[in-house]
Design an enzyme around this catalytic site. Structure first.
Site, PDB file in Angstrom:
ATOM      1  N   SER A   1      -2.463   2.969   3.580  1.00  0.00           N
ATOM      2  CA  SER A   1      -1.542   2.132   4.351  1.00  0.00           C
ATOM      3  C   SER A   1      -1.981   2.137   5.813  1.00  0.00           C
ATOM      4  O   SER A   1      -1.869   3.153   6.504  1.00  0.00           O
ATOM      5  CB  SER A   1      -0.105   2.656   4.236  1.00  0.00           C
ATOM      6  OG  SER A   1       0.730   2.069   5.210  1.00  0.00           O
ATOM      7  N   SER A   2      -2.465   1.003   6.280  1.00  0.00           N
ATOM      8  CA  SER A   2      -2.972   0.908   7.647  1.00  0.00           C
ATOM      9  C   SER A   2      -1.892   1.236   8.672  1.00  0.00           C
ATOM     10  O   SER A   2      -2.116   2.013   9.606  1.00  0.00           O
ATOM     11  CB  SER A   2      -3.527  -0.497   7.902  1.00  0.00           C
ATOM     12  OG  SER A   2      -3.982  -0.633   9.216  1.00  0.00           O
TER      13      SER A   2
ATOM     14  N   GLU B   1      -5.807  -7.411   3.812  1.00  0.00           N
ATOM     15  CA  GLU B   1      -5.372  -8.495   4.693  1.00  0.00           C
ATOM     16  C   GLU B   1      -6.557  -9.131   5.410  1.00  0.00           C
ATOM     17  O   GLU B   1      -6.639 -10.358   5.526  1.00  0.00           O
ATOM     18  CB  GLU B   1      -4.364  -7.962   5.717  1.00  0.00           C
ATOM     19  CG  GLU B   1      -3.873  -9.029   6.679  1.00  0.00           C
ATOM     20  CD  GLU B   1      -3.005  -8.489   7.787  1.00  0.00           C
ATOM     21  OE1 GLU B   1      -3.053  -9.062   8.898  1.00  0.00           O
ATOM     22  OE2 GLU B   1      -2.277  -7.488   7.564  1.00  0.00           O
TER      23      GLU B   1
ATOM     24  N   HIS C   1       0.832  -1.198   0.000  1.00  0.00           N
ATOM     25  CA  HIS C   1       0.000   0.000   0.000  1.00  0.00           C
ATOM     26  C   HIS C   1       0.871   1.255   0.000  1.00  0.00           C
ATOM     27  O   HIS C   1       1.012   1.951   1.014  1.00  0.00           O
ATOM     28  CB  HIS C   1      -0.940  -0.013   1.210  1.00  0.00           C
ATOM     29  CG  HIS C   1      -2.067  -0.983   1.064  1.00  0.00           C
ATOM     30  ND1 HIS C   1      -2.771  -1.492   2.127  1.00  0.00           N
ATOM     31  CD2 HIS C   1      -2.618  -1.541  -0.046  1.00  0.00           C
ATOM     32  CE1 HIS C   1      -3.706  -2.318   1.686  1.00  0.00           C
ATOM     33  NE2 HIS C   1      -3.620  -2.368   0.376  1.00  0.00           N
TER      34      HIS C   1
END
Length: 314
Positions: A222-223, A126, A41
């Site tokens: 992007s986590s 995910e 990401h």
């Protein structure tokens, strides 16, 4: 201006493996190489690979039959693997081993008759892949309120798993609430949140105390990068999440400030260097690197690429 450069920062072992896998796949097979979801990401990385002939897709049906396909670092469900076989795709798997660990735990608990509480963010690649391993057995929770609303049959066996890129503090709060409601709930022998996520969060937690502003290099999807910005803000700091210096506003900075710079686990070092240059040119910033943890983890390449990688080494 003073820059505190956090270490560790940027690429983790899983991202390094996934990026090297795509580079080698492009060299071995030539473009186009299809990738299921973004390889990681990060918009900068994705743009670079698009320029080299990678084609990122969200549906297996977008991949022509018989093509080369790489599964991204975030992992995929068994349904997607079967769809790739049905289309006769030459599929290579760049799933991070730490994500694979969570998949295997989900399979194990489901086989043993557990109801699995997955702590994660709905819609994240995910999470979708993990839930696909045992969809009938997994319940997703995103916060403590969702735990309070959980309805499970009396006497049901419960276990919890977590997305690998969560905020450690947030995950711990949710786990505490789960244990309060369900004292018998089980968990894996080793926690699921990855070492790199934890290390980068620890660096921000400690180093932001000495900073006025925190700049996190990483993409909005992007986590783990989002968690770094949130953590800095929880510490009372002005914090920005940007892909690179082109996204910064000069009016947000001033002489005499201390700026902490870090990068999410999918952000390349080149954007960190470009951001440092941007601040040095405008404010004459000096740089101090502060190392919180050493990292030496490496993950092996997918088996079909290992011999090719060795043959291309000088």
């Amino acid at each position: 201006m003073k820059i505190i450069l956090a270490a560790p920062r940027g690429f983790c072992a899983g991202v390094n493996m996934a990026i090297e896998s795509l580079e080698l796949t492009l060299r071995k097979f030539g473009p186009p190489v299809y990738v299921y979801h973004e390889i990681v990401h990060n918009q900068y990385v994705v743009r670079q690979f698009r320029d080299q002939g990678a084609i990122f897709v969200d549906h297996i049906q977008e991949v022509p039959e018989g093509s080369v396909l790489l599964f991204s670092a975030h992992g995929v469900s068994p349904e997607i693997r079967q769809a790739a076989r049905d289309r006769n795709l030459n599929a290579l798997d760049a799933t991070c081993p730490l994500v694979t660990k969570v998949h295997l735990e989900a399979i194990k608990y489901a086989r043993e008759g557990f109801t699995i509480v997955l702590i994660g963010h709905e819609g994240h690649d995910e999470v979708i892949g993990t839930m696909g391993e045992a969809p009938e057995a997994i319940i997703l929770v995103e916060d403590e309120a969702a735990v309070d609303q959980l309805q499970v049959p009396e006497g049901a066996k419960l276990a919890y798993l977590t997305q690998t890129t969560l905020s450690v503090d947030d995950a711990n709060r949710i786990i505490r609430r789960l244990r309060e409601r369900f004292p018998e709930i089980q968990s894996p022998p080793k926690e699921d949140i990855c070492y790199a996520t934890q290390n980068r969060q620890e660096a921000v937690r400690l180093l932001s105390e000495d900073a006025d502003v925190v700049v996190v290099l990483g993409s909005q999807n992007s986590s783990n990068s989002q968690r770094l910005r949130e953590l800095a803000r929880e510490n009372g700091k002005t914090a920005f999440l940007v892909d690179g210096p082109e996204d910064l506003d000069a009016s947000a900075f001033s002489q005499g400030q201390t700026v902490l710079i870090t990068a999410g686990a999918s952000a390349p070092e080149s954007v960190v260097e470009a951001t440092i240059d941007w601040l040095v040119q405008r404010y004459g910033a000096t740089i101090e690197t502060r190392q919180i943890r050493e990292e030496s983890v490496r993950f092996p390449l997918p088996k079909p690429l290992r011999s090719f990688a060795q043959s291309t080494q000088p």
